[in-house]
Scaffold this motif. Sequence first.
Motif, mmCIF file in Angstrom:
data_model
loop_
_atom_site.group_PDB
_atom_site.id
_atom_site.type_symbol
_atom_site.label_atom_id
_atom_site.label_comp_id
_atom_site.label_asym_id
_atom_site.label_seq_id
_atom_site.Cartn_x
_atom_site.Cartn_y
_atom_site.Cartn_z
ATOM 1 N N LYS A 174 -7.316 0.679 12.339
ATOM 2 C CA LYS A 174 -6.901 -0.595 12.936
ATOM 3 C C LYS A 174 -8.129 -1.418 13.320
ATOM 4 O O LYS A 174 -8.175 -2.627 13.125
ATOM 5 N N LEU A 193 5.850 -4.455 -1.688
ATOM 6 C CA LEU A 193 5.124 -3.589 -0.762
ATOM 7 C C LEU A 193 3.889 -3.003 -1.431
ATOM 8 O O LEU A 193 3.973 -2.458 -2.530
ATOM 9 N N ASP A 248 1.308 -0.131 -1.057
ATOM 10 C CA ASP A 248 1.212 1.157 -0.352
ATOM 11 C C ASP A 248 2.196 1.216 0.814
ATOM 12 O O ASP A 248 1.857 1.678 1.918
ATOM 13 N N GLY A 249 3.369 0.686 0.587
ATOM 14 C CA GLY A 249 4.426 0.757 1.593
ATOM 15 C C GLY A 249 4.392 -0.340 2.643
ATOM 16 O O GLY A 249 5.241 -0.375 3.530
ATOM 17 N N LYS A 250 3.392 -1.236 2.563
ATOM 18 C CA LYS A 250 3.293 -2.291 3.585
ATOM 19 C C LYS A 250 3.371 -3.663 2.928
ATOM 20 O O LYS A 250 2.909 -3.836 1.793
ATOM 21 N N ASP A 251 3.919 -4.620 3.687
ATOM 22 C CA ASP A 251 4.009 -5.989 3.181
ATOM 23 C C ASP A 251 2.595 -6.596 3.131
ATOM 24 O O ASP A 251 1.924 -6.694 4.161
ATOM 25 N N ARG A 265 -1.950 -10.158 5.145
ATOM 26 C CA ARG A 265 -2.752 -9.024 5.631
ATOM 27 C C ARG A 265 -4.100 -9.113 4.929
ATOM 28 O O ARG A 265 -4.175 -8.945 3.709
ATOM 29 N N CYS A 292 -5.344 -6.603 2.507
ATOM 30 C CA CYS A 292 -4.727 -6.672 1.168
ATOM 31 C C CYS A 292 -5.241 -7.878 0.388
ATOM 32 O O CYS A 292 -5.547 -7.766 -0.793
#
Lengths: 244, 288
Positions: free
Chosen positions: A2, B61, B63-66, B70, B73
């Motif tokens: 994070k 998605l 790797d499973g994330k939106d 981000r 990404c």
Amino acid sequence: MKERIKSLWEKNTTRLLVDLFTLQLRWTVWYLAILFILIGALRFLVGFADERGNVMWLVFQPSTIYMFVIATITGYVFLSFYMRVGLTRRAFFKAMSISALMLVAFVVLFSVLGQAILELVAGMSAYEAPKTHADFLATDSFYVLPALSYFAILLSYYVAGWLVVTGFYRYRGYRPALFILAGLAFLILSSLFWRGESFQLFLWIGARLPEAPLGVAIAGTLFLSLLGVVAIHHFLKDTPIRLK
Amino acid sequence: MDSLAVRKVRLDYEEERILDDITFALKKGETYGLIGKNGAGKTSLLSLLAAFRLPTAGSILADGKDPFERMECTTDTMFVYENDMSEETVKVRSYIEIFARYRKSFDMTYAETLAARFSLPLDKKVNELSKGGRAALAIIIGLAAKASLTLFDEPHLGLDAIARESFYEELLWAQKDHPRIFVLATCLLDEASHLFDRLLILQEGKLRFDEATDTFLQRAVKVTGPKEAVLKIGKNHEELACKELGDTRQALLFSHTGPFKAKETPGVRVERPTLQEVFIHLTREGSS
């Protein structure tokens, strides 16, 4: 993990802020240089009277249009570019907002400095530096309150330009025209805080304005700009990126 | 980013449906050929994958994330498309360095090597480059970014045949050297088909095929021989195209159920058609 992501976001947003500010600053330095040459030429060649205003006011008047234009160019051209570079709309919004504050502050401080230098020269010679401020500024303060007023108004023009271009960027068809109306309405609203018959929108749309204390006018204009920025954020946060 | 999953994606613009019910998955180390006619929705789909816009419905998605908004990404995604660059007054090197500054995985040394390979002068202003030079610049940035998801939308427009061949070689090498997800939208199918591990074929906004290139090509055969024999072979299969000269018939046959297995018949020649041949006839008006 994070922390790594947060650090990436902060680093890239700061880089973008530096990039956007530097870029606009470069244009602004050219603009101010040309403006000063023009003012000088007018003063010495055609006898442009000192009563037309002091340096702060002389810089302020054309800068309203300049701020509107620079916001439209930056807001339109660089969003697509920096998205391609790999940034986000949120980072662009943040960097553009802060760079606007810095840019407007630079122009106002530059004009303050110009006036101060002129006063200094006047103090050492027979020349009398122009003192006249804008008619809508009723204050005994010569530097601070006028500078804050110019800052608030110039910022509102920048926000108006950015708001209009955000509509043009996001929508096609008739909707961008609504953003022109919104921009105009925004500027007319902010002008209502300022008194004096000579205050004009874009130098050509006149407005008869009610009286408001200077502090209220400054705070009101800044508050309106904040509302404008909130509106920009609303339209920008998920705007489709144009491929250009 | 190791994978990207697109699930039931729909994209509407005003009253028009651009993409409808698109579902597929992309995984690291594979090169995908995104093909479709003009207006099939290729660029719109790439824009969605690049998080340049949100779908009207469905999900994407990484790797499973939106991936939308981000930065981890977006800085790991590279979308290369034809853009004007006529107002870019900076020099080529400075232009590339902007991308290098924001992207951790950007390889400036590789960019310089590629610039030499494409004979791109780094000290020239971007707006003074020819159309081919600008295309090469975009490709160099696309490859040197080493982004996990690299999307090319007709990147070779303006490139000459030699430069295009260099691009194909570099793409193969890049995939081997630094495995990533490459999606290449192109209309030069015969030239580029050897690059594709898988094909994504769009037709009128729908994903018609999502298949390994070899498997897809095995579905089609070009049969030439006596009319009766060719018709017999083509029975129960879609005939995408045919030509006749006297009693000789040539047919492009396509199996919707799997690899096409044509029995050897005396006097009948069976060949594998090219990807371009299959694509043209498969996606023409009236084909379903």
